[in-house]
Design a protein around this motif. Structure first.
Motif, mmCIF file in Angstrom:
data_model
loop_
_atom_site.group_PDB
_atom_site.id
_atom_site.type_symbol
_atom_site.label_atom_id
_atom_site.label_comp_id
_atom_site.label_asym_id
_atom_site.label_seq_id
_atom_site.Cartn_x
_atom_site.Cartn_y
_atom_site.Cartn_z
ATOM 1 N N LEU A 121 0.818 -1.223 0.000
ATOM 2 C CA LEU A 121 0.000 0.000 0.000
ATOM 3 C C LEU A 121 0.852 1.273 0.000
ATOM 4 O O LEU A 121 0.396 2.336 -0.432
ATOM 5 N N ASP A 122 2.084 1.183 0.472
ATOM 6 C CA ASP A 122 2.926 2.385 0.604
ATOM 7 C C ASP A 122 3.074 3.197 -0.689
ATOM 8 O O ASP A 122 2.898 4.418 -0.672
ATOM 9 N N PRO A 123 3.407 2.552 -1.833
ATOM 10 C CA PRO A 123 3.576 3.370 -3.046
ATOM 11 C C PRO A 123 2.290 4.090 -3.452
ATOM 12 O O PRO A 123 2.349 5.195 -4.004
ATOM 13 N N TYR A 124 1.136 3.487 -3.170
ATOM 14 C CA TYR A 124 -0.139 4.121 -3.525
ATOM 15 C C TYR A 124 -0.419 5.303 -2.600
ATOM 16 O O TYR A 124 -0.892 6.360 -3.044
ATOM 17 N N ILE A 125 -0.131 5.126 -1.317
ATOM 18 C CA ILE A 125 -0.286 6.245 -0.371
ATOM 19 C C ILE A 125 0.562 7.428 -0.836
ATOM 20 O O ILE A 125 0.110 8.579 -0.877
ATOM 21 N N ALA A 172 -0.850 11.171 -2.276
ATOM 22 C CA ALA A 172 -0.471 12.426 -1.616
ATOM 23 C C ALA A 172 0.275 13.343 -2.593
ATOM 24 O O ALA A 172 0.034 14.567 -2.633
ATOM 25 N N GLU A 173 1.139 12.772 -3.400
ATOM 26 C CA GLU A 173 1.913 13.606 -4.320
ATOM 27 C C GLU A 173 1.057 14.132 -5.481
ATOM 28 O O GLU A 173 1.353 15.192 -6.037
ATOM 29 N N ARG A 174 0.011 13.426 -5.812
ATOM 30 C CA ARG A 174 -0.933 13.959 -6.808
ATOM 31 C C ARG A 174 -1.640 15.201 -6.238
ATOM 32 O O ARG A 174 -1.871 16.171 -6.958
ATOM 33 N N GLN A 175 -1.970 15.161 -4.943
ATOM 34 C CA GLN A 175 -2.563 16.356 -4.321
ATOM 35 C C GLN A 175 -1.607 17.541 -4.435
ATOM 36 O O GLN A 175 -2.004 18.653 -4.756
ATOM 37 N N ARG A 176 -0.322 17.292 -4.176
ATOM 38 C CA ARG A 176 0.661 18.371 -4.270
ATOM 39 C C ARG A 176 0.813 18.856 -5.712
ATOM 40 O O ARG A 176 0.975 20.045 -5.958
ATOM 41 N N ALA A 177 0.757 17.923 -6.652
ATOM 42 C CA ALA A 177 0.871 18.321 -8.060
ATOM 43 C C ALA A 177 -0.299 19.212 -8.471
ATOM 44 O O ALA A 177 -0.167 20.040 -9.379
ATOM 45 N N LEU A 178 -1.430 19.038 -7.800
ATOM 46 C CA LEU A 178 -2.608 19.863 -8.095
ATOM 47 C C LEU A 178 -2.594 21.170 -7.304
ATOM 48 O O LEU A 178 -3.544 21.945 -7.369
ATOM 49 N N GLY A 179 -1.533 21.384 -6.522
ATOM 50 C CA GLY A 179 -1.414 22.631 -5.765
ATOM 51 C C GLY A 179 -2.076 22.579 -4.405
ATOM 52 O O GLY A 179 -2.280 23.610 -3.764
ATOM 53 N N MET A 180 -2.442 21.377 -3.950
ATOM 54 C CA MET A 180 -3.105 21.225 -2.650
ATOM 55 C C MET A 180 -2.129 20.613 -1.641
ATOM 56 O O MET A 180 -1.121 20.023 -2.036
#
Ligand SMILES: [Fe+2]
Length: 190
Positions: free
Chosen positions: A88-92, A96-104
């Motif tokens: 599960l770690d790589p998905y977590i 989270a990094e997709r949120q950062r890529a979206l500016g969140m």
């Protein structure tokens, strides 16, 4: 440096950044460097944040069962659950990094994950091996159903990249569910 100064410095470090502080990091964190409007990013961020809380909780549930399972199937389940929580770690991280890529900002705080996951608390104490696959399968199933709704929502909002990440996450969780259910049949003697 006096104790008071050190205390004040610690408070400054712990305090969340204000909008003014964040302005020094430029427009990327305001979401102006991604090809999605604010409404789309809000849909994606909510989908990702809910999924992040749930994956953190699933990982802790796998871990707790890995430690506390007892019975004739102990070793096989202990081993399987060790693989599942690690997987599960790589998905977590990607969520989270997709949120950062979206500016969140991404919130992985364990306390807020426990209250924000919408799942019942995981049972305390030792767990009989014949109960573990069923308890975990139900939690996985709940999360998969929610993610599948978010796949539709993010696609409808126009963020196919987040949609693709959620599909990949559901793919992995369905693989875990298959493994747990296979064990359940074995444990139930069916
Ligand atoms: Fe372990």
């Amino acid at each position: 440096m006096s104790r008071l100064t050190l205390f004040a410095a610690a408070l400054l470090v712990a305090a969340p950044l204000s909008a003014q502080d964040l302005s020094v990091y430029g427009s990327a964190d305001a979401g102006q460097m991604v090809p999605y409007d604010a409404a789309t990013r809000t849909v994606s961020n909510e989908a990702l944040q809910s999924t992040l809380y749930e994956l953190i909780s699933l990982k802790h549930a796998d871990h707790q069962a890995h430690w506390n399972v007892v019975g004739p199937q102990f070793y096989s389940l202990h081993d399987l659950l060790g693989d599942l929580y690690g997987a599960l770690d790589p998905y977590i991280d990607q969520i989270a990094e997709r949120q950062r890529a979206l500016g969140m900002a991404a919130d992985g705080d364990p306390g807020r994950a426990a209250s924000g996951d919408g799942l019942d608390a995981f049972p305390e104490g030792l767990l009989a091996d014949y109960n573990v696959p069923k308890i975990l399968s139900e939690r996985y199933m709940t999360v998969i159903e929610r993610i599948e709704m978010r796949v539709t929502e993010t696609g409808d909002a126009g963020d196919s990249v987040t949609q693709d990440l959620l599909i990949g996450t559901a793919h992995e969780l369905e693989k875990h569910l298959w493994m747990l259910r296979s064990f359940q049949r074995q444990a139930d003697g069916q």
